[in-house]
Enzyme design. Structure first.
Site, mmCIF file in Angstrom:
data_model
loop_
_atom_site.group_PDB
_atom_site.id
_atom_site.type_symbol
_atom_site.label_atom_id
_atom_site.label_comp_id
_atom_site.label_asym_id
_atom_site.label_seq_id
_atom_site.Cartn_x
_atom_site.Cartn_y
_atom_site.Cartn_z
ATOM 1 N N VAL A 122 48.633 -0.170 18.360
ATOM 2 C CA VAL A 122 49.913 -0.872 18.254
ATOM 3 C C VAL A 122 50.076 -1.345 16.813
ATOM 4 O O VAL A 122 49.181 -1.972 16.251
ATOM 5 C CB VAL A 122 49.971 -2.089 19.212
ATOM 6 C CG1 VAL A 122 51.257 -2.889 18.985
ATOM 7 C CG2 VAL A 122 49.873 -1.636 20.659
ATOM 8 N N ALA A 143 48.207 -4.689 13.036
ATOM 9 C CA ALA A 143 47.996 -3.625 14.021
ATOM 10 C C ALA A 143 46.737 -3.932 14.825
ATOM 11 O O ALA A 143 45.964 -4.830 14.465
ATOM 12 C CB ALA A 143 47.834 -2.275 13.330
ATOM 13 N N LYS A 144 46.540 -3.226 15.877
ATOM 14 C CA LYS A 144 45.270 -3.278 16.610
ATOM 15 C C LYS A 144 45.151 -2.015 17.427
ATOM 16 O O LYS A 144 46.162 -1.437 17.854
ATOM 17 C CB LYS A 144 45.240 -4.489 17.554
ATOM 18 C CG LYS A 144 43.849 -4.927 17.904
ATOM 19 C CD LYS A 144 43.239 -5.645 16.721
ATOM 20 C CE LYS A 144 42.060 -6.497 17.089
ATOM 21 N NZ LYS A 144 41.817 -7.498 16.029
ATOM 22 N N GLY A 145 43.923 -1.593 17.651
ATOM 23 C CA GLY A 145 43.667 -0.442 18.516
ATOM 24 C C GLY A 145 42.662 -0.823 19.573
ATOM 25 O O GLY A 145 41.890 -1.771 19.395
#
Ligand code: GLU
Length: 424
Positions: A68, A113-115
């Site tokens: 995201v 962001a992050k995953g």
């Protein structure tokens, strides 16, 4: 690599609800209209991918991953990659939003962001984790890159994971791209000081916060929840600063000692056994009890929502420094505020990691490496500058440190939106 899962009796964490409530409070104070508020709340891009994994026994299992990008207005997206069985799209959305505010607050030129991949890394072999990482990286590769989105380690991932991300992306690019990920091994374009950066930052602000409430670090007692990438070095640096660390926990257990734990001995025990459990220099306590020890300082350094409506009233510490992202639920935050507990929020307290990620990215892009002293002194300067700014804002506006920090960060992001204008 270890992962903490939620304890059954605790309220279910709702990181996205918590993150949205924090944003709403800040937007209310800033008086923004619904349009701008909507732009700040909505993730810019979110990608969900399937990751077919060939297991070592030849069978195929299909895992799910997300990336995201919450906001891109101040620069490329930046944020960790999490491997945990608790990963959901909503969790990743919350963590991505917090990265946006963290980067803005510390004035590093990134969006957030992050995953995440929904996997328990402890149950998979090294080779399986490599295949998961490479396939996940391939699936998200159109969206990442040194100028687009730069992953880093988070819960359940480490520098080896980042080496695989970098290598996979580089193969697709036809040349080595060191700037595509941070938190890489030193031998592969990592930065000196990155592995300990989050904990260094946590301890810089923890010592400042203790002094601010009138407690000399040498007189202070602390507890640390989590003994992974953040908790371990936090315990070490607190002990080095003269703070007695009375208790620590990890995914497998917790130990406490009334006179303070010998952190060097504990680290040797963890290296040998993979957990703090069974450490002979302390007594075993329940994992949740580490949060409720009679200490001055509590550092939650595990996962979201471990300080919640159920235990917030039982916390003794007068200073909480959030090494984890989102460890305090919205209800717990209200309870702690009404009790006068000082909570140094995650977007400030644990920003040391992304600060040195930024330094790593700068070094990689310039192919020019800094000394450990350069990294450490610039990290300290940025952390203390941010701490002072947030503290002054909180004082002058009569709000909590979290509200002050969020308002400052949201305002910077909103200003970037307004200056860029709305396209088309
Ligand atoms: N995962 C870390 C965090 O939550 C580091 C992110 C980064 O360095 O990009 O802040």
């Amino acid at each position: 690599m270890s992962t903490l899962t939620y304890l059954d009796a605790s309220p279910r964490p709702d990181p996205l609800g918590d993150a949205q409530a924090q944003l709403s409070a800040a937007v209310g104070i800033l008086g923004y209209d619904d349009g701008l508020a909507g732009m700040l709340a909505a993730p810019r891009r979110q990608l969900t991918v399937s990751i077919p994994l060939r297991r070592d026994d030849g069978s195929v299992e299909v895992l799910t991953g997300h990336r995201v990008q919450h906001n891109l207005s101040r620069g490329p997206a930046k944020g960790g990659l999490r491997f945990s069985p608790d990963v959901t799209l909503d969790e990743v959305r919350a963590l991505a939003m917090w990265m946006t505010w963290k980067c803005a607050l510390l004035d590093v030129p990134y969006g957030g962001a992050k995953g995440g991949v929904r996997i328990d890394p402890d149950r998979y072999s090294h080779g399986e984790l490599e295949r998961v990482t490479r396939r996940y990286t391939t699936e998200i590769s159109p969206f990442i890159g040194p100028e687009r989105d730069i992953p880093a380690p988070d819960v359940g991932t480490d520098e080896q994971t980042m080496a695989w991300v970098m290598d996979t992306y580089s193969h697709q690019s036809g040349h080595t791209v060191l700037g595509v990920a941070t938190g890489k091994p030193l031998a592969l374009g990592g930065s000196l000081g990155r592995a300990t950066a989050t904990s260094r930052g946590v301890v810089h602000v923890a010592l400042a916060a203790l002094l601010d409430v009138g407690i000399e670090p040498a007189e202070a007692a602390a507890a640390v929840e989590g003994f992974g990438k953040v908790g371990r070095y936090t315990a070490r640096f607190l002990a080095e600063a003269g703070v007695r660390v009375l208790g620590v926990s990890d995914a497998h257990g917790a130990v406490a000692a009334a006179g303070g734990l010998d952190i060097s001995a504990l680290e040797l025990h963890v290296d040998a056994h993979g957990t703090v459990a069974g450490f002979p220099g302390g007594e075993a306590i329940a994992r949740t009890d580490v949060l409720e020890l009679e200490v001055d300082l509590l550092v939650p350094a595990a996962v979201e929502g471990t300080i919640n409506a159920q235990n917030a009233n039982r916390i003794h510490a007068m200073v909480i420094v959030e090494g984890a992202n989102g460890p305090t639920s919205e209800q717990a935050d209200d309870i702690l505020r009404s009790r006068g507990v000082v909570v140094v929020p995650d977007i400030l307290a644990n920003a040391g990691g992304v600060i040195v990620s930024y330094f790593e990215w700068v070094q990689a892009n310039q192919a020019y490496w800094w000394s450990a002293d350069d990294v450490e002194s610039r990290l300290k300067e940025r952390m203390l500058q941010a701490w002072n700014g947030v503290q002054q804002k909180a004082r002058s506006h009569g709000v909590s440190l979290r509200t002050a920090a969020t308002v400052m960060a949201v305002e910077r992001v909103a200003n970037a939106h307004l200056l860029r204008g709305l396209y088309p």
